[in-house]
Write a protein that holds these residues in place. Structure first.
Motif, PDB file in Angstrom:
ATOM      1  N   VAL A  74     -15.416 -20.607 -16.722  1.00  0.00           N
ATOM      2  CA  VAL A  74     -15.042 -19.206 -16.954  1.00  0.00           C
ATOM      3  C   VAL A  74     -13.530 -19.026 -17.046  1.00  0.00           C
ATOM      4  CG1 VAL A  74     -17.123 -18.398 -15.813  1.00  0.00           C
ATOM      5  CG2 VAL A  74     -15.012 -18.575 -14.485  1.00  0.00           C
TER       6      VAL A  74
ATOM      7  N   VAL B 176     -19.155 -12.521 -15.673  1.00  0.00           N
ATOM      8  CA  VAL B 176     -19.861 -13.210 -16.752  1.00  0.00           C
ATOM      9  C   VAL B 176     -21.298 -12.706 -16.848  1.00  0.00           C
ATOM     10  CG1 VAL B 176     -20.692 -15.436 -17.598  1.00  0.00           C
ATOM     11  CG2 VAL B 176     -18.399 -15.249 -16.622  1.00  0.00           C
TER      12      VAL B 176
ATOM     13  N   LEU C  56     -16.439 -15.567 -23.713  1.00  0.00           N
ATOM     14  CA  LEU C  56     -15.549 -16.686 -23.410  1.00  0.00           C
ATOM     15  C   LEU C  56     -14.852 -17.175 -24.676  1.00  0.00           C
ATOM     16  CD1 LEU C  56     -17.952 -18.663 -21.040  1.00  0.00           C
ATOM     17  CD2 LEU C  56     -16.008 -17.256 -20.353  1.00  0.00           C
TER      18      LEU C  56
END
Length: 405
Positions: free
Chosen positions: A184, A199, A114
């Motif tokens: 996200v 993820v 991220l």
């Protein structure tokens, strides 16, 4: 400081005309539509430069692409898996193509998975403005009960986990969905969008990668690309972790002055430099931003000036993005340190004495609330921030003021 503005390309709801009316001198952009790991071709670069060159009515804008943000570093490079060597070769080719087009500065980051993390993208303030926010309890609720990450319970103090459980129990289904999407969201304008399963898959790939190992991978990457950057006259600048503390069990390696110093010393050439982001680094109460500028300023190639308000000064606590002069960072002291560094560089005869700066992020105010631009990148909120920063710059650089002499 060179006053620049981030632009996400033709789909950006903040236009080239808006940038001009804000009084910016240059543009920070990237080819967000090109997949990570692929080469940025001369044709694609030239097309972006051509778009920047004209206003809506066809008149010349006079604006140029001055800073790349970002030329993405792939997860394969960060983990040294899969096609990482080919991706480094492509990164170097893209760097050459950018330099051939007259661009000298590339901002990048080495954050796993991220690129930044917030729990709220439009948190309402008392005055009706909205901003981005990181709520530590909401994030724990996401990690523990939405993502259901293996080993997540070990990452939180018992009182935080208990508060997160209560918070999650009170959440509506709509808020749960919104929270998951916010966390996200990734890099605004990027080609990729990650699902929860994406993820989880990425997290599994980092199970055996410690901070020490990730830092060694960054050093390996820089050992490949920085010498070429030095040879062709390009400056590279790593953006700090955002926020600058561990999340999701992932390693963080660019969160403090010591982190930057270690990487600079490991690949000790001028092209290997820093994006000093006062917002990201300012989310840690123990980071001394003006001091970092004074001590590491020789390698600061790019500046992000924004402010955050720490709601909890403990590491990992909640914070929100404040107006540029209203958060925990002393922006006057920060700009004074930047001007002093520029003065020193100019006296040395450095061609790069003027450091590009952009007003990073901004609160949505006035018509921003209707425009709904990229989260954190409104037109009027950033214009307000730039005007405030410009006022400080002008005052401190005045001949009658001694602080910046």
């Amino acid at each position: 400081m060179r006053q620049t503005w981030r632009w996400f390309g033709p789909k950006d709801l903040v236009s080239i005309d808006d940038m001009l009316q804000a009084g910016v001198e240059g543009v920070v952009t990237a080819l967000h539509h090109v997949p990570t790991g692929a080469v940025w071709s001369p044709e694609e670069i030239a097309q972006r430069q051509a778009v920047l060159a004209v206003m809506k009515d066809g008149a010349p804008s006079g604006l140029k692409w001055e800073v790349v943000e970002s030329l993405p570093v792939s997860e394969d490079i960060k983990r040294q898996t899969g096609d990482w060597k080919a991706h480094i070769a492509n990164w170097k080719t893209s760097m050459r193509n950018l330099r051939d087009a007259g661009i000298e500065v590339i901002c990048y980051n080495f954050m796993p998975i991220l690129d930044w993390t917030r729990t709220d993208l439009a948190y309402r303030l008392r005055n009706g403005a909205t901003c981005m926010r990181f709520d530590a309890i909401d994030f724990a609720a996401f990690d523990l009960f939405l993502l259901n990450r293996k080993g997540a319970a070990e990452s939180y103090a018992p009182e935080v986990a208990k508060a997160a459980e209560a918070r999650f129990a009170a959440m509506s289904d709509a808020r749960k969905q919104e929270l998951a999407g916010n966390v996200v969201f990734g890099l605004p304008g990027a080609a990729e969008r990650m699902s929860m399963e994406d993820v989880k898959t990425h997290l599994a790939h980092y199970d055996n990668i410690s901070a020490t190992r990730l830092r060694s991978h960054l050093v390996d990457f820089l050992a490949e690309v920085a010498p070429l950057a030095q040879d062709i006259g390009m400056r590279l600048c790593c953006h700090p972790d955002d926020p600058p503390f561990p999340l999701l069990g992932l390693p963080r390696i660019m969160s403090t002055e010591a982190d930057y110093k270690a990487v600079i010393e490991a690949v000790d050439i001028p092209a290997n430099g820093i994006t000093l982001c006062t917002g990201s680094l300012g989310a840690r109460a123990d980071n001394d931003l003006p001091g970092m500028m004074r001590r590491l300023g020789d390698r600061v190639h790019f500046l992000h000036l924004r402010n955050v308000a720490l709601e909890d000064r403990a590491l990992g606590g909640s914070f929100h993005e404040a107006a540029h002069l209203e958060g925990n960072t002393d922006m006057v002291a920060m700009i004074a340190a930047v001007l002093a560094e520029e003065s020193r560089r100019k006296a040395e005869g450095r061609a790069d004495w003027q450091i590009p700066m952009r007003p990073d992020h901004g609160q949505d105010i006035l018509d921003d609330l209707k425009r709904k631009a990229q989260p954190g990148y409104p037109a009027i909120g950033r214009l307000k921030g730039l005007a405030e920063l410009r006022g400080i710059m002008t005052a401190l650089a005045h001949p009658g003021v001694s602080v910046a002499q």
